[in-house]
Design a protein around this motif. Structure first.
Motif: not given
Length: 213
Positions: A43-52
């Motif tokens: 989802h565009p709001s999550l792009v680039g995040k390195t933790e989930h």
């Protein structure tokens, strides 16, 4: 005597070789974060995040019971998205997940969560009937229903099963063959094509890996 000495030296050499030669490291399943995945899965709001971490949730299963993050606490679990009237990929998804259920039927540490994307049709009664037809063990495999907005949120923001769904309207249903493997810490460890028997075999093997850690 000379032969015995040669045999002894050979054994010593092989033993030393086994100790000092580096062993191939065992493959460890990756932990998937948004930054690891293709943009069409994120989802565009999550792009680039390195933790989930999979977020908290609350849905109703085929028995009318509430299923939440507490249900899967300290469990390995598998997630897919389906609807009971689906004439295409959902049939393959369900049949392949039956293999997963069969392999781990006696292991309480492994669960399956199937989210219905058609909550207007897939009420508790219908999910219960579907479970009976498909020999689904209701202690192992939960068929979940709830508001479609919550299901889409989990598919997009929780499991990376679908990315942006901006064209969604109330008359369209999510179709995705993605099956997600989640570990005991609610980290995503694998994404598979659930319509493929081969990838289902990979899923089963990866569950076994997680159980061995």
């Amino acid at each position: 005597m000379k032969k015995k000495l040669i045999l002894f030296i050979t054994i010593c050499f092989l033993s030393l070789w086994y100790v000092i030669i580096p062993k191939e490291e065992e493959f460890i399943l990756p932990i998937f974060t948004p930054s690891d995945l293709r943009s069409n899965l994120v989802h565009p709001s999550l792009v680039g995040k390195t933790e989930h971490t999979v977020p908290d949730f609350s849905f109703i299963d085929q028995n009318g019971d509430m299923i939440t993050e507490e249900t899967i606490d300290n469990k390995i679990y598998v997630v897919d998205f389906f609807f009971t009237s689906c004439p295409s990929i959902c049939i393959d998804l369900t049949n392949n997940l039956k293999q997963v259920q069969s392999v781990f039927i006696d292991n309480d540490d492994v669960l399956i969560l199937s989210h219905s994307v058609d909550p207007k049709i897939d009420n508790v009664e219908r999910l219960k009937k579907y479970a009976g037809i498909n020999n689904i063990d209701d202690k192992k495999w939960f068929l979940l229903t709830g508001p479609i907005e919550d299901t889409i949120r989990m598919a997009q923001l929780g499991y990376f099963a679908i990315a942006s769904f901006s064209n969604h309207d109330e008359n369209s249903l999510i179709h995705t063959e993605n099956v997600i493997l989640v570990d005991k810490n609610r980290k995503i460890r694998g994404i598979y094509n659930g319509t493929s028997p081969l990838e289902t075999s990979y899923l089963i093997a990866d569950i076994k890996k997680l159980l061995s850690y």
